[in-house]
Design a protein around this motif. Sequence first.
Motif, PDB file in Angstrom:
ATOM      1  N   LEU A 133       0.818  -1.210   0.000  1.00 19.97           N
ATOM      2  CA  LEU A 133       0.000   0.000   0.000  1.00 19.97           C
ATOM      3  C   LEU A 133       0.851   1.259   0.000  1.00 19.97           C
ATOM      4  O   LEU A 133       1.973   1.271   0.512  1.00 19.97           O
ATOM      5  N   VAL A 134       0.282   2.312  -0.559  1.00 16.88           N
ATOM      6  CA  VAL A 134       0.679   3.683  -0.260  1.00 16.88           C
ATOM      7  C   VAL A 134      -0.584   4.370   0.220  1.00 16.88           C
ATOM      8  O   VAL A 134      -1.626   4.314  -0.446  1.00 16.88           O
ATOM      9  N   VAL A 135      -0.530   4.978   1.397  1.00 14.29           N
ATOM     10  CA  VAL A 135      -1.705   5.595   2.004  1.00 14.29           C
ATOM     11  C   VAL A 135      -1.474   7.091   2.101  1.00 14.29           C
ATOM     12  O   VAL A 135      -0.462   7.537   2.665  1.00 14.29           O
ATOM     13  N   ALA A 136      -2.399   7.874   1.546  1.00 19.68           N
ATOM     14  CA  ALA A 136      -2.225   9.324   1.483  1.00 19.68           C
ATOM     15  C   ALA A 136      -3.458  10.034   2.007  1.00 19.68           C
ATOM     16  O   ALA A 136      -4.590   9.554   1.866  1.00 19.68           O
ATOM     17  N   LEU A 137      -3.241  11.191   2.613  1.00 18.75           N
ATOM     18  CA  LEU A 137      -4.299  12.144   2.929  1.00 18.75           C
ATOM     19  C   LEU A 137      -4.003  13.411   2.136  1.00 18.75           C
ATOM     20  O   LEU A 137      -2.872  13.892   2.144  1.00 18.75           O
ATOM     21  N   ILE A 138      -5.022  13.924   1.427  1.00 18.96           N
ATOM     22  CA  ILE A 138      -4.763  15.104   0.614  1.00 18.96           C
ATOM     23  C   ILE A 138      -5.617  16.277   1.056  1.00 18.96           C
ATOM     24  O   ILE A 138      -6.715  16.126   1.576  1.00 18.96           O
ATOM     25  N   GLY A 139      -5.056  17.467   0.814  1.00 17.62           N
ATOM     26  CA  GLY A 139      -5.731  18.700   1.153  1.00 17.62           C
ATOM     27  C   GLY A 139      -5.847  19.622  -0.039  1.00 17.62           C
ATOM     28  O   GLY A 139      -5.818  19.190  -1.196  1.00 17.62           O
ATOM     29  N   ASP A 140      -5.927  20.908   0.234  1.00 14.50           N
ATOM     30  CA  ASP A 140      -6.285  21.905  -0.773  1.00 14.50           C
ATOM     31  C   ASP A 140      -5.413  21.858  -2.020  1.00 14.50           C
ATOM     32  O   ASP A 140      -5.915  21.929  -3.135  1.00 14.50           O
ATOM     33  N   SER A 141      -4.120  21.757  -1.850  1.00 16.55           N
ATOM     34  CA  SER A 141      -3.220  21.846  -3.004  1.00 16.55           C
ATOM     35  C   SER A 141      -2.667  20.486  -3.424  1.00 16.55           C
ATOM     36  O   SER A 141      -1.696  20.417  -4.172  1.00 16.55           O
ATOM     37  N   GLY A 142      -3.310  19.417  -2.972  1.00 17.60           N
ATOM     38  CA  GLY A 142      -2.754  18.095  -3.238  1.00 17.60           C
ATOM     39  C   GLY A 142      -3.331  17.349  -4.420  1.00 17.60           C
ATOM     40  O   GLY A 142      -2.734  16.381  -4.889  1.00 17.60           O
ATOM     41  N   VAL A 143      -4.487  17.783  -4.921  1.00 19.36           N
ATOM     42  CA  VAL A 143      -5.208  16.982  -5.914  1.00 19.36           C
ATOM     43  C   VAL A 143      -4.414  16.826  -7.205  1.00 19.36           C
ATOM     44  O   VAL A 143      -4.117  15.705  -7.644  1.00 19.36           O
ATOM     45  N   GLN A 144      -4.072  17.936  -7.827  1.00 18.32           N
ATOM     46  CA  GLN A 144      -3.374  17.867  -9.114  1.00 18.32           C
ATOM     47  C   GLN A 144      -1.971  17.288  -8.982  1.00 18.32           C
ATOM     48  O   GLN A 144      -1.584  16.411  -9.777  1.00 18.32           O
ATOM     49  N   PRO A 145      -1.172  17.722  -8.000  1.00 20.78           N
ATOM     50  CA  PRO A 145       0.175  17.140  -7.875  1.00 20.78           C
ATOM     51  C   PRO A 145       0.149  15.629  -7.652  1.00 20.78           C
ATOM     52  O   PRO A 145       0.935  14.896  -8.261  1.00 20.78           O
ATOM     53  N   LEU A 146      -0.753  15.154  -6.803  1.00 19.90           N
ATOM     54  CA  LEU A 146      -0.779  13.719  -6.535  1.00 19.90           C
ATOM     55  C   LEU A 146      -1.297  12.943  -7.735  1.00 19.90           C
ATOM     56  O   LEU A 146      -0.764  11.886  -8.069  1.00 19.90           O
ATOM     57  N   SER A 147      -2.328  13.447  -8.412  1.00 21.14           N
ATOM     58  CA  SER A 147      -2.851  12.729  -9.576  1.00 21.14           C
ATOM     59  C   SER A 147      -1.787  12.626 -10.664  1.00 21.14           C
ATOM     60  O   SER A 147      -1.626  11.567 -11.292  1.00 21.14           O
ATOM     61  N   LYS A 148      -1.042  13.701 -10.887  1.00 19.78           N
ATOM     62  CA  LYS A 148       0.019  13.672 -11.899  1.00 19.78           C
ATOM     63  C   LYS A 148       1.157  12.746 -11.488  1.00 19.78           C
ATOM     64  O   LYS A 148       1.721  12.027 -12.318  1.00 19.78           O
ATOM     65  N   ALA A 149       1.490  12.745 -10.199  1.00 20.65           N
ATOM     66  CA  ALA A 149       2.548  11.861  -9.719  1.00 20.65           C
ATOM     67  C   ALA A 149       2.134  10.395  -9.853  1.00 20.65           C
ATOM     68  O   ALA A 149       2.956   9.534 -10.170  1.00 20.65           O
ATOM     69  N   LEU A 150       0.850  10.116  -9.630  1.00 15.21           N
ATOM     70  CA  LEU A 150       0.361   8.742  -9.773  1.00 15.21           C
ATOM     71  C   LEU A 150       0.420   8.275 -11.222  1.00 15.21           C
ATOM     72  O   LEU A 150       0.686   7.099 -11.494  1.00 15.21           O
ATOM     73  N   VAL A 151       0.181   9.189 -12.151  1.00  9.36           N
ATOM     74  CA  VAL A 151       0.313   8.842 -13.571  1.00  9.36           C
ATOM     75  C   VAL A 151       1.739   8.394 -13.865  1.00  9.36           C
ATOM     76  O   VAL A 151       1.965   7.394 -14.565  1.00  9.36           O
ATOM     77  N   GLU A 152       2.703   9.092 -13.295  1.00 10.18           N
ATOM     78  CA  GLU A 152       4.108   8.717 -13.509  1.00 10.18           C
ATOM     79  C   GLU A 152       4.431   7.397 -12.820  1.00 10.18           C
ATOM     80  O   GLU A 152       5.137   6.550 -13.370  1.00 10.18           O
ATOM     81  N   LEU A 153       3.910   7.205 -11.616  1.00  6.41           N
ATOM     82  CA  LEU A 153       4.170   5.956 -10.894  1.00  6.41           C
ATOM     83  C   LEU A 153       3.538   4.773 -11.615  1.00  6.41           C
ATOM     84  O   LEU A 153       4.100   3.663 -11.612  1.00  6.41           O
ATOM     85  N   ASN A 154       2.398   4.991 -12.255  1.00  5.29           N
ATOM     86  CA  ASN A 154       1.727   3.919 -12.985  1.00  5.29           C
ATOM     87  C   ASN A 154       2.554   3.415 -14.174  1.00  5.29           C
ATOM     88  O   ASN A 154       2.326   2.308 -14.655  1.00  5.29           O
ATOM     89  N   LYS A 155       3.512   4.203 -14.618  1.00  5.65           N
ATOM     90  CA  LYS A 155       4.416   3.755 -15.678  1.00  5.65           C
ATOM     91  C   LYS A 155       5.420   2.734 -15.155  1.00  5.65           C
ATOM     92  O   LYS A 155       6.020   1.987 -15.929  1.00  5.65           O
ATOM     93  N   ARG A 156       5.572   2.699 -13.829  1.00  6.75           N
ATOM     94  CA  ARG A 156       6.530   1.783 -13.200  1.00  6.75           C
ATOM     95  C   ARG A 156       5.846   0.566 -12.580  1.00  6.75           C
ATOM     96  O   ARG A 156       6.404  -0.521 -12.554  1.00  6.75           O
ATOM     97  N   LYS A 157       4.620   0.775 -12.081  1.00  7.50           N
ATOM     98  CA  LYS A 157       3.877  -0.301 -11.422  1.00  7.50           C
ATOM     99  C   LYS A 157       2.402  -0.194 -11.794  1.00  7.50           C
ATOM    100  O   LYS A 157       1.886   0.900 -12.029  1.00  7.50           O
ATOM    101  N   ARG A 158       1.720  -1.321 -11.800  1.00  7.10           N
ATOM    102  CA  ARG A 158       0.295  -1.352 -12.108  1.00  7.10           C
ATOM    103  C   ARG A 158      -0.477  -0.933 -10.856  1.00  7.10           C
ATOM    104  O   ARG A 158      -0.506  -1.657  -9.856  1.00  7.10           O
ATOM    105  N   LEU A 159      -1.109   0.230 -10.922  1.00  6.08           N
ATOM    106  CA  LEU A 159      -1.770   0.812  -9.762  1.00  6.08           C
ATOM    107  C   LEU A 159      -3.278   0.642  -9.813  1.00  6.08           C
ATOM    108  O   LEU A 159      -3.885   0.643 -10.880  1.00  6.08           O
ATOM    109  N   THR A 160      -3.874   0.544  -8.638  1.00  9.87           N
ATOM    110  CA  THR A 160      -5.303   0.787  -8.465  1.00  9.87           C
ATOM    111  C   THR A 160      -5.448   1.771  -7.312  1.00  9.87           C
ATOM    112  O   THR A 160      -4.862   1.576  -6.241  1.00  9.87           O
TER     113      THR A 160
END
Length: 303
Positions: free
Chosen positions: A178-205
């Motif tokens: 697991l990776v467990v995250a809590l996000i706030g006001d400025s976290g939505v776009q940075p985390l979604s974009k970072a997950l797109v990059e991580l998905n290139k390395r591992k199959r994410l859900t």
Amino acid sequence: MCQHSVTILIFFIVVFAFYQESPLFMSTLVRKAFGSGRWFSGDGKALTKEVLGYIESASIPAISGRIVASIAPHAGFRYSGPIAGHTFRAIRDMPKENQPELLIIIGFSHSERISGAALMDGTAITTPCGTSQLDVESGQFLCQQSSEIRFDGRYHNGEHSAENEIPFAQVALPTVPLVVALIGDSGVQPLSKALVELNKRKRLTVVCSTDMLHDENYDKVLATDEKTLKDTENMDIDALQKAWSYQHQIYCGFKPVMCGLYFAKALGCQKAQILKHSCSGDGKPASQRDYNVGYGSAVMTIP
């Protein structure tokens, strides 16, 4: 004390302080679920049986493709468990080639304002259902993608929104880290974009943790949730953003849902699939529907 000794002492103090704040130092921690005995049973056998029952009882329609993001509720299990069971059964029952190599659980803080995204620290988290590994390397990769993402376990201490999904993950996907995250006001776009990059390395859900409308009016909850789920099905982010306010929280976990939608859209998902909805007032006489909470389950897939 000679000057040389003072210099050495200062050096070791600085090094210790650095590692104390670094993910490598924090990663020695095996966390214990705060919600054990509070939000869910503290008895391992009882909790595992309960969660497995919710998963096995879920009736899932045909799902085409790989689930890249999903929505699951996080209230007390006797209320939200049957709906969360739909989400995790859908993920569990994917063909082997589509099974996630890493599960990302995204919640939010009910009590504190968070800037950016705070990742749970440690190498593992233990609940009465077992112990799940926390993928420190993947967490570090996410942190490297944006200064808005960092390890910060303080916000996870006592917060149930993400943690309440972990027993379901442990029963449905016992070997998946697991990776467990809590996000706030400025976290939505940075985390979604970072997950797109991580998905290139591992199959994410991604599991987006949220309940739906909370209101005294049962009929209002049903009507609002129906519209919210329709907009979610169409992945209409603009409509969802226009409908949401602090006084009218169509999703209490609005930011986790937005993060999941942005991530799924970036991977090519065009439509979400709604699996199940319920309300805490269902089956009660009108006189007992003094406060009502909606719960929804949905998945987003790509070919």
